[in-house]
Write a protein that holds these residues in place. Structure first.
Motif, PDB file in Angstrom:
ATOM      1  N   ARG A 169       0.812  -1.217   0.000  1.00  0.00           N
ATOM      2  CA  ARG A 169       0.000   0.000   0.000  1.00  0.00           C
ATOM      3  C   ARG A 169       0.846   1.267   0.000  1.00  0.00           C
ATOM      4  O   ARG A 169       0.317   2.356  -0.173  1.00  0.00           O
ATOM      5  CB  ARG A 169      -0.963   0.005   1.184  1.00  0.00           C
ATOM      6  N   GLY A 170       2.170   1.088   0.187  1.00  0.00           N
ATOM      7  CA  GLY A 170       3.039   2.273   0.242  1.00  0.00           C
ATOM      8  C   GLY A 170       2.799   3.193  -0.936  1.00  0.00           C
ATOM      9  O   GLY A 170       2.284   4.308  -0.782  1.00  0.00           O
ATOM     10  N   LEU A 210      -0.576   5.567  -0.340  1.00  0.00           N
ATOM     11  CA  LEU A 210      -0.007   6.819   0.176  1.00  0.00           C
ATOM     12  C   LEU A 210       0.775   7.607  -0.865  1.00  0.00           C
ATOM     13  O   LEU A 210       1.076   8.776  -0.657  1.00  0.00           O
ATOM     14  CB  LEU A 210       0.933   6.532   1.352  1.00  0.00           C
ATOM     15  N   VAL A 267       9.964   7.340  13.813  1.00  0.00           N
ATOM     16  CA  VAL A 267      10.437   7.742  12.498  1.00  0.00           C
ATOM     17  C   VAL A 267      11.916   8.108  12.606  1.00  0.00           C
ATOM     18  O   VAL A 267      12.302   8.926  13.454  1.00  0.00           O
ATOM     19  CB  VAL A 267       9.602   8.923  11.959  1.00  0.00           C
ATOM     20  N   VAL A 271      14.379   8.139   4.729  1.00  0.00           N
ATOM     21  CA  VAL A 271      13.605   8.399   5.950  1.00  0.00           C
ATOM     22  C   VAL A 271      12.696   7.199   6.138  1.00  0.00           C
ATOM     23  O   VAL A 271      12.214   6.635   5.153  1.00  0.00           O
ATOM     24  CB  VAL A 271      12.826   9.739   5.843  1.00  0.00           C
ATOM     25  N   MET A 272      12.528   6.751   7.373  1.00  0.00           N
ATOM     26  CA  MET A 272      11.767   5.504   7.521  1.00  0.00           C
ATOM     27  C   MET A 272      10.963   5.467   8.806  1.00  0.00           C
ATOM     28  O   MET A 272      11.206   6.225   9.740  1.00  0.00           O
ATOM     29  CB  MET A 272      12.725   4.322   7.515  1.00  0.00           C
ATOM     30  N   SER A 273       9.987   4.575   8.798  1.00  0.00           N
ATOM     31  CA  SER A 273       9.288   4.351  10.053  1.00  0.00           C
ATOM     32  C   SER A 273       9.536   2.916  10.472  1.00  0.00           C
ATOM     33  O   SER A 273       9.668   2.020   9.647  1.00  0.00           O
ATOM     34  CB  SER A 273       7.798   4.645   9.906  1.00  0.00           C
ATOM     35  N   ASN A 301       2.710   1.037  12.457  1.00  0.00           N
ATOM     36  CA  ASN A 301       1.898   1.973  11.680  1.00  0.00           C
ATOM     37  C   ASN A 301       0.500   2.172  12.286  1.00  0.00           C
ATOM     38  O   ASN A 301      -0.478   1.665  11.751  1.00  0.00           O
ATOM     39  CB  ASN A 301       1.739   1.493  10.237  1.00  0.00           C
ATOM     40  N   GLU A 323      10.083   0.377   7.331  1.00  0.00           N
ATOM     41  CA  GLU A 323       9.533   0.959   6.100  1.00  0.00           C
ATOM     42  C   GLU A 323      10.409   2.107   5.609  1.00  0.00           C
ATOM     43  O   GLU A 323      10.103   3.281   5.842  1.00  0.00           O
ATOM     44  CB  GLU A 323       8.121   1.513   6.359  1.00  0.00           C
ATOM     45  N   ARG A 354      10.630  11.453  15.318  1.00  0.00           N
ATOM     46  CA  ARG A 354       9.415  11.529  16.153  1.00  0.00           C
ATOM     47  C   ARG A 354       8.864  10.131  16.374  1.00  0.00           C
ATOM     48  O   ARG A 354       9.246   9.189  15.670  1.00  0.00           O
ATOM     49  CB  ARG A 354       8.342  12.383  15.455  1.00  0.00           C
ATOM     50  N   GLU A 414       5.895   7.236  16.155  1.00  0.00           N
ATOM     51  CA  GLU A 414       4.797   6.975  15.217  1.00  0.00           C
ATOM     52  C   GLU A 414       3.527   7.555  15.813  1.00  0.00           C
ATOM     53  O   GLU A 414       3.368   7.628  17.020  1.00  0.00           O
ATOM     54  CB  GLU A 414       4.580   5.471  15.079  1.00  0.00           C
ATOM     55  N   PHE A 429      -3.480   9.224  12.823  1.00  0.00           N
ATOM     56  CA  PHE A 429      -3.930  10.448  12.174  1.00  0.00           C
ATOM     57  C   PHE A 429      -5.407  10.356  11.844  1.00  0.00           C
ATOM     58  O   PHE A 429      -5.926   9.265  11.597  1.00  0.00           O
ATOM     59  CB  PHE A 429      -3.128  10.683  10.884  1.00  0.00           C
ATOM     60  N   LEU A 440      -1.817  11.859   7.430  1.00  0.00           N
ATOM     61  CA  LEU A 440      -0.675  10.941   7.549  1.00  0.00           C
ATOM     62  C   LEU A 440       0.353  11.253   6.455  1.00  0.00           C
ATOM     63  O   LEU A 440       1.546  11.411   6.721  1.00  0.00           O
ATOM     64  CB  LEU A 440      -1.153   9.485   7.437  1.00  0.00           C
ATOM     65  N   ILE A 457       4.232  12.547   6.741  1.00  0.00           N
ATOM     66  CA  ILE A 457       5.393  11.827   6.210  1.00  0.00           C
ATOM     67  C   ILE A 457       6.221  12.755   5.303  1.00  0.00           C
ATOM     68  O   ILE A 457       7.445  12.713   5.318  1.00  0.00           O
ATOM     69  CB  ILE A 457       4.964  10.540   5.455  1.00  0.00           C
ATOM     70  N   ASP A 462       8.303  14.808   7.456  1.00  0.00           N
ATOM     71  CA  ASP A 462       9.473  14.031   7.889  1.00  0.00           C
ATOM     72  C   ASP A 462      10.539  14.040   6.794  1.00  0.00           C
ATOM     73  O   ASP A 462      11.725  14.188   7.068  1.00  0.00           O
ATOM     74  CB  ASP A 462       9.088  12.572   8.161  1.00  0.00           C
TER      75      ASP A 462
HETATM   76  N1  RBF Z   1       2.412   5.120   9.669  1.00  0.00           N
HETATM   77  C1  RBF Z   1       1.656   5.449  10.714  1.00  0.00           C
HETATM   78  O1  RBF Z   1       0.645   4.833  10.965  1.00  0.00           O
HETATM   79  N2  RBF Z   1       2.015   6.494  11.518  1.00  0.00           N
HETATM   80  C2  RBF Z   1       3.103   7.238  11.288  1.00  0.00           C
HETATM   81  O2  RBF Z   1       3.376   8.180  12.038  1.00  0.00           O
HETATM   82  C3  RBF Z   1       3.921   6.911  10.171  1.00  0.00           C
HETATM   83  N3  RBF Z   1       5.027   7.627   9.882  1.00  0.00           N
HETATM   84  C4  RBF Z   1       5.777   7.299   8.797  1.00  0.00           C
HETATM   85  C5  RBF Z   1       6.898   8.055   8.478  1.00  0.00           C
HETATM   86  C6  RBF Z   1       7.688   7.746   7.365  1.00  0.00           C
HETATM   87  C7  RBF Z   1       8.867   8.594   7.047  1.00  0.00           C
HETATM   88  C8  RBF Z   1       7.322   6.655   6.536  1.00  0.00           C
HETATM   89  C9  RBF Z   1       8.126   6.310   5.331  1.00  0.00           C
HETATM   90  C10 RBF Z   1       6.209   5.910   6.847  1.00  0.00           C
HETATM   91  C11 RBF Z   1       5.427   6.204   7.964  1.00  0.00           C
HETATM   92  N4  RBF Z   1       4.294   5.468   8.283  1.00  0.00           N
HETATM   93  C12 RBF Z   1       3.533   5.805   9.371  1.00  0.00           C
HETATM   94  C13 RBF Z   1       4.100   4.192   7.659  1.00  0.00           C
HETATM   95  C14 RBF Z   1       3.187   4.130   6.527  1.00  0.00           C
HETATM   96  O3  RBF Z   1       1.912   3.999   7.063  1.00  0.00           O
HETATM   97  C15 RBF Z   1       3.616   2.887   5.796  1.00  0.00           C
HETATM   98  O4  RBF Z   1       4.806   3.162   5.152  1.00  0.00           O
HETATM   99  C16 RBF Z   1       2.581   2.427   4.840  1.00  0.00           C
HETATM  100  O5  RBF Z   1       1.523   1.922   5.582  1.00  0.00           O
HETATM  101  C17 RBF Z   1       3.099   1.365   3.903  1.00  0.00           C
HETATM  102  O6  RBF Z   1       3.056   0.119   4.511  1.00  0.00           O
END
Ligand code: RBF
Ligand code: ADP
Ligand code: MG
Length: 868
Positions: A740-741, A745, A768, A784-786, A790, A801, A826, A828, A831, A837, A841, A844
């Protein structure tokens, strides 16, 4: 001709006294630059303006104006500037202004009037229809050889027109030569306006032709005067033809001309025609003027044509239309009004991307819409987000929110906002109070209702700085147990948290990652009894005394031994491993920070004092940092009893209310609250933060602690929104993720297998992060990654991620990806919408992109580990 008015100079004796004192020391209030040389510009100060105000009052109200002014003996201050300012502030008193002007000229030989005062007087006399006097002044200007400026002439012509004196307007226009005033476009425009006022369209049209003949170029106002007039007379065709003719002649009104037509149609109430015209225009690829679009959108919004409005907005944006903040305001209102919250969010984020910091009036419609749909939790978290990102909330937003909460039965939250707004010095409406107290009573929260009532009854809540008032608010906030989780999300109510002077820390799970070691040992140990450790007990052993923890394991796994036996078998194994227990991320940082600022610290743990000392002996500098160390064996009952914390406070010689407890377990939090202390929970078990409702704040890891919220010195190691960390490394082939990335998103994340990394993952808090990413045959990129679950998607697995900050033309599944993680941004978060969301990102991304240029982070780019 003027009527005498009753005199009522509204200045009392005392005021006059100070005023005259001011005058006798006139130099006090007009300071001059350059040692008072005659041509120096005076810098007016407050006294000066008070004087102007006083003189103006006399001019306006005192029938014996001259006599009063003479008595004040102020010839030393009568100059061009003063006269001009007084004339300006008496702009509705024609004759009085005229008298004042004459007084100034005749009684002050040093005062030489300039064009500025003359023109101001002319305008006042025209405004008040003292035409004869006005002409007298105009002639007097002529004798002084002062020309009259085109803008003043235009003003007079329009005044004539507004009073139906069209002939006089024309005469003035024709006689301008006498006053050395050229017939500029501005002057033509005013006469046009005059002709249109009396619906003389023929004449107006002829005038436009004449102005062109004479070499005056028509401008926007020229057209808009005519078009507006035609439209309001229902003569759309004429307006259109006129514009067409003008553009044929090369006097390009073209695009703006259509805007004018739309404006004209809107002004005259022809919404349908305006719509048609805009649609046609956008089909032909023309972008409307912002002002025009805003007017149209507003009109559409009023008439309920929201669909059309939203579509139009997207169409013109596609054509390159640049919205301004008014556009966003209208569009967000439109979308929210019809419940298209997602659309409203999208527009809001566009406006944020455009660099607008949202005003409360911009986000309020979204808040309202969310509440109306019953999505209160979303509304609350959106609001806290806006409090951080937008302009501070104002009274109407709080009032609306409290009202909506009331309608939805969310009285506790309403009470919360009531307190919050008061703390921001915004005075709540009395209706809000009534609604909240009634509501609280109706849902059985009498205690809280009483506190809110106390608020009004015991204290005049207008005097908001009052200490006692703060005390009441403090009391109210001690109630945040009933306020629930929401309070922990509120980002602006921080000043209300109690300030503390010392910190009491728990050891296992808080400062040390003990759970990891215990799990590892139990895993091996249970095999002996044919059992398999499944992590099930983790929750049960956290925060317990060793004996209680052992009992829980015996029971959970049905072991054929007593708790004592288990303890005696496992203790020696455990102590062998104490040297392996790692510090929690941020533990060293916190301890060093507090110590270096002289904040007294205690360590209070349910394990025995001897165990504590052994465990911390492996961590340099810890033992010396704590002025008090207290073990579970030194009190009669461990946590959740408050005893251990109360004892710690006593030994620190601190009042319990001045202590901040930092705890990872529920028993620990309960104990801290029972001891009357402020408590920050740092849950060591993932995804459990919701059970810590009694804590004053729940944070994800020690990295997120903000000591300043509790009145302690703030950390100073954040750099441009990032926290440098000891780099760590991870790598492997890129695998398929949730898919779903990029799809959901628009943000692709190259997932890594977590297999083989469970230890690393459990060591690092979710959140993150950022750093560098190496792809074997491609290169090194910013990243940049989480890490985590999620929260928005509530995954059941902790994933990695990474988003590589580079545009790739293709997928690179299966390729070897190496990551060097150098900093933290920060925790996670959840939102209220996908858009928020995504916006976060991107925020970030910007932070990471910028920070990675800092030498501190840049130096890791060449790390060989990224390449092999
Ligand atoms: N998912 C969240 O649910 N909360 C977050 O705060 C959050 N921050 C993210 C920050 C970055 C830099 C990235 C790359 C992803 C972040 N995601 C966050 C994850 C995002 O939901 C996830 O990459 C997608 O769901 C794809 O699997
Ligand atoms: P998945 O759910 O399978 O991870 P995503 O939609 O998150 O799918 O897309 C991730 C994939 O997209 C990566 O595995 C990679 O092959 C590719 N990709 C393309 N550009 C990037 C990038 N800038 N950052 C991360 N992955 C990218
Ligand atoms: Mg992905």
């Amino acid at each position: 001709m003027f009527k005498l008015r009753k005199t009522c100079t509204p200045v009392n004796g005392a005021a006059i006294f100070t005023f005259l004192k001011t005058l006798t020391t006139a130099n006090n209030f007009v300071q001059t630059i350059g040692g008072g040389s005659s041509n120096a510009r005076p810098i007016p100060n407050d006294d000066y303006f008070a004087t102007v105000h006083h003189i103006s009052n006399i001019v306006r109200r005192d029938i014996y104006m001259e006599r009063t002014l003479n008595k004040m003996r102020m010839s030393n201050i009568v100059n061009s500037e003063l006269v001009y300012r007084v004339l300006r502030s008496c702009c509705n008193c024609g004759i009085e202004s005229f008298r004042f002007f004459n007084w100034a000229r005749t009684h002050h030989p040093n005062y030489d009037p300039t064009t500025v005062e003359f023109e101001e007087l002319l305008k006042t006399l025209a405004r008040t229809r003292h035409w004869e006097t006005m002409w007298k002044v105009a002639h007097s200007m002529k004798t002084h050889n002062f020309p009259i400026s085109p803008s003043v002439v235009s003003y007079i012509i329009e005044q004539y027109a507004k009073h139906g004196l069209i002939d006089q307007a024309v005469d003035l226009f024709n006689g301008l030569k006498n006053f050395d005033c050229p017939q500029t476009t501005e002057v033509y425009n005013s006469l046009l306006f005059a002709l249109c006022e009396v619906k003389n369209f023929q004449g107006a049209y002829a005038l436009v032709r004449r102005m062109i003949r004479k070499g005056c170029v028509p401008e926007k106002r020229t057209y808009s005067v005519l078009v507006n007039a035609w439209c309001s007379a229902g003569k759309m065709r004429e307006a259109q033809e006129f514009l067409e003719e003008m553009s044929k002649k090369g006097y390009k009104p073209p695009v703006r001309g259509r805007d004018l037509l739309i404006d004209g149609l809107l002004n005259a109430g022809y919404l349908e025609s305006a719509k048609g015209l805009v649609r046609k225009m956008s089909k032909e690829g023309f972008v409307p003027d912002v002002g025009t679009f805003n007017c149209l959108a507003e009109a559409l919004c009023k008439s309920g044509e929201t669909e059309f409005c939203i579509d139009l907005f997207h169409d013109v944006r596609g054509l390159g239309f640049c919205p301004d903040s008014d556009t966003y305001k209208v569009m967000i209102t439109v979308a929210s009004k019809v419940g298209k919250v997602d659309e409203a969010f999208r527009i809001l984020h566009k406006s944020i991307e455009d660099g607008h910091r949202p005003f409360p009036s911009l986000y309020a419609p979204i808040l309202k819409s969310l509440c109306r749909r019953g999505q209160f939790d979303d509304a609350f978290s959106f609001f806290s987000d806006m409090k951080v990102k937008g302009h501070p909330p104002n009274r109407p937003v709080y009032t609306m929110l409290i009202k909506m909460c009331g309608r939805g039965g969310r009285f506790v939250e309403a009470a919360n906002y009531l307190v919050e707004m008061t703390e921001l010095n915004l005075l709540p409406m009395s209706q809000s109070f009534d609604m909240v107290t009634d509501g609280l009573k109706n849902c059985g929260k009498h205690d809280l209702a009483k506190r809110i009532e106390q608020f009004i009854v015991t204290e005049d809540y207008l005097s908001m700085q009052n200490l006692r008032f703060r005390y009441i608010i403090g009391g109210l906030l001690n109630h945040k147990l009933c306020f629930g989780r929401l309070y922990t999300n509120m980002s602006m109510a921080r000043p209300l948290m109690k300030f503390v002077s010392c910190v009491i820390l728990d050891l296992d799970g808080t400062l040390l990652n003990t759970d990891g070691v215990v799990s590892d040992i139990l895993k091996v140990y249970l095999v002996k009894y044919g059992k398999q450790w499944d992590g099930r007990g983790a929750q049960k052993i956290v925060g317990k005394t060793p004996y209680e923890a052992a009992a829980a394991v015996v029971e959970d796994y049905g072991l054929p031994i007593t708790s004592d036996e288990l303890l005696s078998e496992i203790t020696p194994i455990l102590s062998e491993h104490w040297c392996n227990i790692k510090a929690q991320p941020g533990a060293y940082r916190l301890i060093n920070h507090l110590r270096s600022h002289g904040v007294p610290m205690a360590l209070a743990s349910n394990s025995s004092k001897a165990n504590i000392e052994t465990k911390i002996s492996y961590h340099q500098g810890w033992k010396e940092s704590f002025s008090v160390i207290i073990g579970g064996d030194e009190v009669t009952s461990g946590k959740p009893s408050p005893e251990i914390f109360l004892e710690a406070a006593k030994r620190l010689k601190m009042d319990p209310s001045s202590c901040l407890v930092i705890e990872d377990s529920l028993p620990g939090v309960t104990a801290g609250k029972a001891a009357g202390m402020e408590v920050v929970a740092v849950p060591s078990i993932p995804k459990q933060s919701s059970i810590f409702t009694s804590a004053d704040e729940v944070i994800n890891s020690l990295l997120d602690l903000q000591p300043e919220k509790w009145g302690l010195p703030a950390f100073e190691d954040w750099i441009e929104g990032t926290l440098p960390i000891e780099p760590w490394y991870i790598g492997g082939p890129v695998i398929k993720g949730f898919g779903r990335g990029s799809k959901v998103l628009g943000i692709p994340t190259a997932n890594l297998s977590v297999e083989g990394y469970s230890a690393i993952l459990s060591e690092h808090p979710s959140g993150v992060y950022f750093g560098w990413a190496g792809l074997a045959n491609r290169g090194v990129y910013k990243m940049v990654m989480s890490i985590g679950w999620n929260p928005y998607f509530n995954n059941s697995e902790k994933t990695i991620e990474p988003w590589l900050l580079h545009d790739f033309n293709e997928d690179f599944y299966g390729e070897d990806l190496r990551l060097t993680i150098v900093g933290y941004i920060r925790p996670e978060a959840n939102f209220p919408s996908l858009e928020s969301l995504v916006a976060k990102i991107h925020e970030d991304r910007k932070i990471a992109e910028k920070a990675l240029e800092l030498p501190l982070y840049l130096k890791y780019k060449d790390d060989p580990s990224l390449k092999s």
